[in-house]
Write a protein that holds these residues in place. Structure first.
Motif, mmCIF file in Angstrom:
data_model
loop_
_atom_site.group_PDB
_atom_site.id
_atom_site.type_symbol
_atom_site.label_atom_id
_atom_site.label_comp_id
_atom_site.label_asym_id
_atom_site.label_seq_id
_atom_site.Cartn_x
_atom_site.Cartn_y
_atom_site.Cartn_z
ATOM 1 N N VAL A 11 0.053 -0.802 -10.445
ATOM 2 C CA VAL A 11 0.899 -1.356 -9.381
ATOM 3 C C VAL A 11 0.123 -2.229 -8.404
ATOM 4 C CG1 VAL A 11 2.679 0.423 -9.537
ATOM 5 C CG2 VAL A 11 0.722 0.778 -8.010
ATOM 6 N N ALA A 12 -1.199 -2.183 -8.467
ATOM 7 C CA ALA A 12 -2.018 -3.009 -7.571
ATOM 8 C C ALA A 12 -3.464 -2.957 -8.015
ATOM 9 C CB ALA A 12 -1.910 -2.523 -6.126
ATOM 10 N N THR A 13 -4.228 -3.940 -7.554
ATOM 11 C CA THR A 13 -5.680 -3.924 -7.721
ATOM 12 C C THR A 13 -6.269 -3.397 -6.418
ATOM 13 O OG1 THR A 13 -5.587 -5.790 -9.236
ATOM 14 C CG2 THR A 13 -7.716 -5.341 -8.188
ATOM 15 N N TRP A 14 -6.964 -2.281 -6.506
ATOM 16 C CA TRP A 14 -7.481 -1.586 -5.324
ATOM 17 C C TRP A 14 -8.289 -2.513 -4.423
ATOM 18 C CZ3 TRP A 14 -6.829 2.418 -2.366
ATOM 19 C CH2 TRP A 14 -7.867 2.862 -1.546
ATOM 20 N N SER A 15 -9.226 -3.251 -4.992
ATOM 21 C CA SER A 15 -10.125 -4.092 -4.184
ATOM 22 C C SER A 15 -9.398 -5.272 -3.536
ATOM 23 C CB SER A 15 -11.286 -4.603 -5.038
ATOM 24 O OG SER A 15 -10.805 -5.405 -6.098
ATOM 25 N N GLN A 16 -8.192 -5.590 -3.976
ATOM 26 C CA GLN A 16 -7.442 -6.690 -3.386
ATOM 27 C C GLN A 16 -6.398 -6.240 -2.372
ATOM 28 O OE1 GLN A 16 -5.942 -8.981 -6.690
ATOM 29 N NE2 GLN A 16 -7.973 -9.713 -7.235
ATOM 30 N N LEU A 17 -6.217 -4.930 -2.213
ATOM 31 C CA LEU A 17 -5.265 -4.430 -1.221
ATOM 32 C C LEU A 17 -5.864 -4.535 0.173
ATOM 33 C CD1 LEU A 17 -3.856 -1.163 -2.853
ATOM 34 C CD2 LEU A 17 -2.637 -3.322 -2.477
ATOM 35 N N THR A 18 -5.117 -5.103 1.091
ATOM 36 C CA THR A 18 -5.548 -5.159 2.486
ATOM 37 C C THR A 18 -5.241 -3.816 3.131
ATOM 38 O OG1 THR A 18 -5.089 -7.517 2.564
ATOM 39 C CG2 THR A 18 -5.234 -6.366 4.681
ATOM 40 N N ASP A 19 -6.223 -3.245 3.806
ATOM 41 C CA ASP A 19 -6.059 -1.950 4.455
ATOM 42 C C ASP A 19 -4.906 -2.004 5.463
ATOM 43 O OD1 ASP A 19 -7.196 0.749 4.645
ATOM 44 O OD2 ASP A 19 -7.606 0.197 6.733
ATOM 45 N N ARG A 20 -4.022 -1.017 5.358
ATOM 46 C CA ARG A 20 -2.886 -0.839 6.272
ATOM 47 C C ARG A 20 -1.903 -2.018 6.281
ATOM 48 N NH1 ARG A 20 -7.045 2.109 8.030
ATOM 49 N NH2 ARG A 20 -6.627 4.185 8.801
ATOM 50 N N ARG A 21 -1.745 -2.642 5.130
ATOM 51 C CA ARG A 21 -0.720 -3.676 4.977
ATOM 52 C C ARG A 21 0.124 -3.314 3.754
ATOM 53 N NH1 ARG A 21 -2.394 -9.684 4.731
ATOM 54 N NH2 ARG A 21 -2.289 -9.486 6.987
ATOM 55 N N PRO A 22 1.439 -3.127 3.950
ATOM 56 C CA PRO A 22 2.306 -2.771 2.816
ATOM 57 C C PRO A 22 2.302 -3.860 1.741
ATOM 58 C CG PRO A 22 3.433 -2.412 4.900
ATOM 59 C CD PRO A 22 2.177 -3.160 5.213
ATOM 60 N N HIS A 23 2.259 -3.415 0.507
ATOM 61 C CA HIS A 23 2.275 -4.316 -0.652
ATOM 62 C C HIS A 23 3.462 -3.900 -1.523
ATOM 63 C CE1 HIS A 23 0.779 -6.497 -4.181
ATOM 64 N NE2 HIS A 23 0.988 -5.395 -4.867
#
Length: 133
Positions: A11-23
């Motif tokens: 569902v997402a790439t961990w290293s590309q998720l911005t901390d505390r921003r809903p995706h």
């Protein structure tokens, strides 16, 4: 991998998720919201139970995901609302492996089968509807 995880889906790439921003992501025709907070990840039902507004447009305040439309809040770790007694959104089992965030698509399908959508698709609040709070 856990035997309960029948059909893992990224569902997402961990290293590309911005901390505390809903995706936002859609799995098995269900809107989900992925939230990275520090070294933890939550995958939650992506619609607010109030008017089915998309939670991906919301914000994170501490540990709470705030609905962008009417301000309902949900704890990222449990899905339980801190401000509206008795309300919650479903939190799905999620895990990080090889820089990917995974959920079990079968678990999402099962949840949808026992939790029908309360609003028709044309009644759901989205980006072009009510002004976010």
């Amino acid at each position: 991998m856990n035997k309960e995880r029948q059909q893992p889906v990224k569902v997402a790439t961990w290293s590309q998720l911005t901390d505390r921003r809903p995706h936002g992501v859609r799995v098995a025709e269900v809107d989900l919201v992925v939230v990275r907070h520090d070294d933890r990840v939550s995958v939650l039902e992506g619609r607010c139970p109030h008017r089915a507004g998309k939670l991906v447009g919301g914000r994170i305040d501490g540990e709470l995901l705030i609905c962008p439309f009417h301000g309902w809040d949900f704890h990222c770790g449990s899905g339980v609302s801190a401000g509206v007694e008795g309300e919650s959104i479903h939190r799905f089992d999620a895990w990080v492996e090889s820089d990917a965030v995974w959920v079990d698509a079968d678990a999402v399908r099962h949840w949808r089968s026992v939790t029908p959508q309360a609003f028709a698709d044309d009644e759901i609040l989205g980006p072009d509807d009510d002004e976010p709070t």
